[in-house]
Design a protein around this motif. Structure first.
Motif, PDB file in Angstrom:
ATOM      1  N   UNK A 193      12.110  -1.536  -0.400  1.00  9.49           N
ATOM      2  CA  UNK A 193      12.176  -0.196  -0.969  1.00  9.49           C
ATOM      3  C   UNK A 193      12.293  -0.243  -2.490  1.00  9.49           C
ATOM      4  N   UNK A 194      11.835   0.798  -3.136  1.00  7.14           N
ATOM      5  CA  UNK A 194      12.003   0.959  -4.583  1.00  7.14           C
ATOM      6  C   UNK A 194      13.242   1.818  -4.826  1.00  7.14           C
ATOM      7  N   UNK A 195      14.307   1.184  -5.300  1.00  5.28           N
ATOM      8  CA  UNK A 195      15.574   1.874  -5.512  1.00  5.28           C
ATOM      9  C   UNK A 195      16.122   1.519  -6.887  1.00  5.28           C
ATOM     10  N   UNK A 196      16.489   2.512  -7.663  1.00  6.69           N
ATOM     11  CA  UNK A 196      17.040   2.270  -8.995  1.00  6.69           C
ATOM     12  C   UNK A 196      18.556   2.129  -8.970  1.00  6.69           C
ATOM     13  N   UNK A 197      19.224   2.896  -8.127  1.00 10.31           N
ATOM     14  CA  UNK A 197      20.684   2.920  -8.123  1.00 10.31           C
ATOM     15  C   UNK A 197      21.259   1.632  -7.550  1.00 10.31           C
ATOM     16  N   UNK A 198      22.037   0.944  -8.354  1.00  7.76           N
ATOM     17  CA  UNK A 198      22.634  -0.320  -7.926  1.00  7.76           C
ATOM     18  C   UNK A 198      23.549  -0.139  -6.716  1.00  7.76           C
ATOM     19  N   UNK A 233      25.199  -5.415  -1.509  1.00  8.24           N
ATOM     20  CA  UNK A 233      25.481  -5.988  -0.202  1.00  8.24           C
ATOM     21  C   UNK A 233      26.405  -5.064   0.578  1.00  8.24           C
ATOM     22  N   UNK A 234      26.100  -4.842   1.859  1.00  7.36           N
ATOM     23  CA  UNK A 234      26.909  -3.956   2.691  1.00  7.36           C
ATOM     24  C   UNK A 234      28.251  -4.590   3.030  1.00  7.36           C
ATOM     25  N   UNK A 235      29.305  -3.803   2.954  1.00 14.61           N
ATOM     26  CA  UNK A 235      30.606  -4.219   3.449  1.00 14.61           C
ATOM     27  C   UNK A 235      30.605  -4.143   4.978  1.00 14.61           C
ATOM     28  N   UNK A 236      31.549  -4.835   5.619  1.00 15.89           N
ATOM     29  CA  UNK A 236      31.607  -4.868   7.073  1.00 15.89           C
ATOM     30  C   UNK A 236      31.763  -3.470   7.652  1.00 15.89           C
ATOM     31  N   UNK A 237      30.870  -3.091   8.538  1.00 11.31           N
ATOM     32  CA  UNK A 237      30.827  -1.798   9.231  1.00 11.31           C
ATOM     33  C   UNK A 237      30.543  -0.619   8.303  1.00 11.31           C
ATOM     34  N   UNK A 238      30.176  -0.895   7.066  1.00 11.31           N
ATOM     35  CA  UNK A 238      29.917   0.180   6.099  1.00 11.31           C
ATOM     36  C   UNK A 238      28.742   1.053   6.528  1.00 11.31           C
ATOM     37  N   UNK A 248       0.810  -1.235   0.000  1.00 10.60           N
ATOM     38  CA  UNK A 248       0.000   0.000   0.000  1.00 10.60           C
ATOM     39  C   UNK A 248       0.835   1.274   0.000  1.00 10.60           C
ATOM     40  N   UNK A 249       1.947   1.257   0.700  1.00  7.98           N
ATOM     41  CA  UNK A 249       2.806   2.441   0.769  1.00  7.98           C
ATOM     42  C   UNK A 249       4.114   2.136   0.053  1.00  7.98           C
ATOM     43  N   UNK A 250       4.434   2.939  -0.932  1.00  6.81           N
ATOM     44  CA  UNK A 250       5.724   2.793  -1.612  1.00  6.81           C
ATOM     45  C   UNK A 250       6.799   3.522  -0.818  1.00  6.81           C
ATOM     46  N   UNK A 251       7.956   2.918  -0.728  1.00  6.12           N
ATOM     47  CA  UNK A 251       9.084   3.538  -0.036  1.00  6.12           C
ATOM     48  C   UNK A 251      10.201   3.685  -1.069  1.00  6.12           C
ATOM     49  N   UNK A 252      10.448   4.898  -1.484  1.00  7.92           N
ATOM     50  CA  UNK A 252      11.413   5.162  -2.550  1.00  7.92           C
ATOM     51  C   UNK A 252      12.731   5.633  -1.938  1.00  7.92           C
ATOM     52  N   UNK A 253      13.808   5.020  -2.388  1.00  4.45           N
ATOM     53  CA  UNK A 253      15.121   5.393  -1.903  1.00  4.45           C
ATOM     54  C   UNK A 253      15.977   6.004  -2.997  1.00  4.45           C
ATOM     55  N   UNK A 258      19.600  -5.647   5.818  1.00  4.45           N
ATOM     56  CA  UNK A 258      19.732  -4.471   4.960  1.00  4.45           C
ATOM     57  C   UNK A 258      19.548  -4.813   3.495  1.00  4.45           C
ATOM     58  N   UNK A 259      20.079  -5.967   3.083  1.00  5.09           N
ATOM     59  CA  UNK A 259      19.937  -6.331   1.676  1.00  5.09           C
ATOM     60  C   UNK A 259      18.468  -6.576   1.328  1.00  5.09           C
ATOM     61  N   UNK A 260      17.730  -7.224   2.225  1.00  3.70           N
ATOM     62  CA  UNK A 260      16.299  -7.438   1.996  1.00  3.70           C
ATOM     63  C   UNK A 260      15.562  -6.107   1.965  1.00  3.70           C
ATOM     64  N   UNK A 261      15.895  -5.212   2.880  1.00  4.07           N
ATOM     65  CA  UNK A 261      15.253  -3.890   2.933  1.00  4.07           C
ATOM     66  C   UNK A 261      15.447  -3.125   1.630  1.00  4.07           C
ATOM     67  N   UNK A 262      16.674  -3.095   1.131  1.00  2.00           N
ATOM     68  CA  UNK A 262      16.999  -2.273  -0.030  1.00  2.00           C
ATOM     69  C   UNK A 262      16.556  -2.886  -1.351  1.00  2.00           C
ATOM     70  N   UNK A 263      16.311  -4.206  -1.362  1.00  4.92           N
ATOM     71  CA  UNK A 263      15.958  -4.875  -2.605  1.00  4.92           C
ATOM     72  C   UNK A 263      14.512  -5.353  -2.669  1.00  4.92           C
TER      73      UNK A 263
END
Length: 380
Positions: A355-360, A365-370, A130-135, A347-352
């Motif tokens: 959320x709707x994100x175009x920028x790769x 995948x987050x690097x350690x402590x990134x 119902x709610x789009x979350x755009x990043x 975080x990977x699940x959240x961003x992929x």
């Protein structure tokens, strides 16, 4: 600096696959038998790499100044011939991507491909909510390991409408959970994360309850302090898992006492089965970290983890939990700029998948402590 000593029992998990070893009597026992610890010990003899426990490093970590020019990130990697190495990169410039080794960046790219395929196969990438979350990135230059807002150059591009926030996400540093699993793989023993048999899956053992950062993990997070001191979060949200609280306290230590710190179940890692993802009681955690507000967490004991029994939370279930956290909690907070310290798979699940994100660069995948900054907009 607070030093947390980890119970000896969990170190024995690393050697559980060896029938010749019944117990582990000391940390030195692991050091003498583990390729990872042997590599760490050997690598620190190299003058270009400092031990996280040597006097110079300890002074760096306990310094009251956040403006030290030297930055360092260390990664444990396995070479093609099966040997473990600790690679540390020291940089005196402002190239944030230089903090990670090429090996670490390559591994993150491989995880990005494999984990996105998993999400795709489960249909998690095609869910309409119902709610789009755009990043969107808030940095004019956004690359692997280098996607953090620069207020001087990027400030004008940050939106200020009521449904937009700036969020600084951080992945925790290396924890014992990560280390023991790496050691099993290095020994050629595969891990079945869906098994409840500790002979097949080390992280179901009770010793793995809420594991902390390793010494290497603490060094990684301390190395991000200078960067985090330049950010302006009005609120810091942390997963209740110890490795995330420790990460936040090391990286965002200059914001302690300046802004509210809150812990929330909505940003913790996968629930169920894996004891390494089970937290301690909130009363115990609060006693160690009284400066953090744990009031959003309903239960003292880990009821959320317990309700899954002998199975793991699915990626689709995790996606729904993340969506609820973002739309019902983060969106409703009055703060416009927030730091959230949590976990890599989360975080990977959240961003992929949420959320709707175009920028790769934002979706990788987050690097350690990134630390990664983005603009988050909610659209009904």
């Amino acid at each position: 600096m607070t030093m947390i000593l980890f119970p000896r029992s969990i170190l024995g998990v690393a050697l559980a696959f060896s029938p010749k070893i019944e117990t582990v009597s000391s940390f030195a026992s692991i050091t003498s038998t583990s390729p990872t610890f042997a590599a760490i010990k050997g690598s620190y003899n190299n003058k270009s790499i400092r031990s996280p426990l040597d006097p110079d490093t300890m002074r760096l970590h306990s310094s009251s100044s956040a403006t030290t020019p030297q930055k360092e990130i260390c990664e444990t990697t396995v070479t093609d011939d099966g040997k473990a190495q600790v690679l540390c990169t020291i940089s005196n410039d402002d190239d944030r991507a230089s903090l990670w080794s090429e090996v670490a960046i390559k591994a993150a790219k491989q995880f990005t491909i494999s984990q996105r395929e998993k999400l795709k196969d489960l249909g998690a990438l095609d869910i309409k909510r119902p709610i789009r979350i755009i990043g969107k990135p808030v940095s004019e230059v956004c690359g692997m390991g280098d996607c953090v807002v620069d207020y001087e150059s990027d400030g004008a591009s940050i939106m200020s409408d009521s449904d937009t926030k700036i969020v600084h996400f951080q992945r925790h540093g290396q924890g014992y959970y990560n280390l023991i699993c790496d050691m099993w793989r290095e020994a050629g023993k595969p891990i079945d994360f869906d098994s409840s048999d500790p002979n097949l899956n080390p992280v179901v053992r009770p010793e793995f309850l809420d594991p902390p950062l390793t010494a290497l993990g603490m060094q990684q997070c301390s190395s991000q302090r200078k960067l985090c001191s330049t950010l302006s979060p009005e609120l810091v949200i942390v997963s209740p898992m110890l490795r995330c609280i420790q990460t936040a306290k090391l990286s965002f230590r200059d914001h302690v006492g300046r802004v509210p710190w809150i812990s929330h179940e909505g940003c913790r890692e996968e629930l169920g089965l894996l004891v390494g993802n089970k937290r301690r009681s909130i009363s115990d955690i609060r006693a160690d970290y009284p400066e953090i507000d744990f009031s959003p967490i309903k239960y003292d004991e880990d009821v959320l983890w317990d309700q899954y029994g002998d199975r793991r939370e699915t990626l689709l279930e995790k996606s729904d939990r993340i969506y609820k956290f973002l739309t019902e909690y983060v969106r409703t907070r009055p703060e416009k700029e927030i730091a959230i310290v949590c976990h890599s798979a989360y975080l990977f699940t959240l961003l992929n998948a949420v959320m709707d994100i175009e920028e790769e660069e934002l979706r990788s995948w987050f690097l350690t402590s990134e630390v990664r900054s983005l603009q988050m907009t909610f659209i009904n």
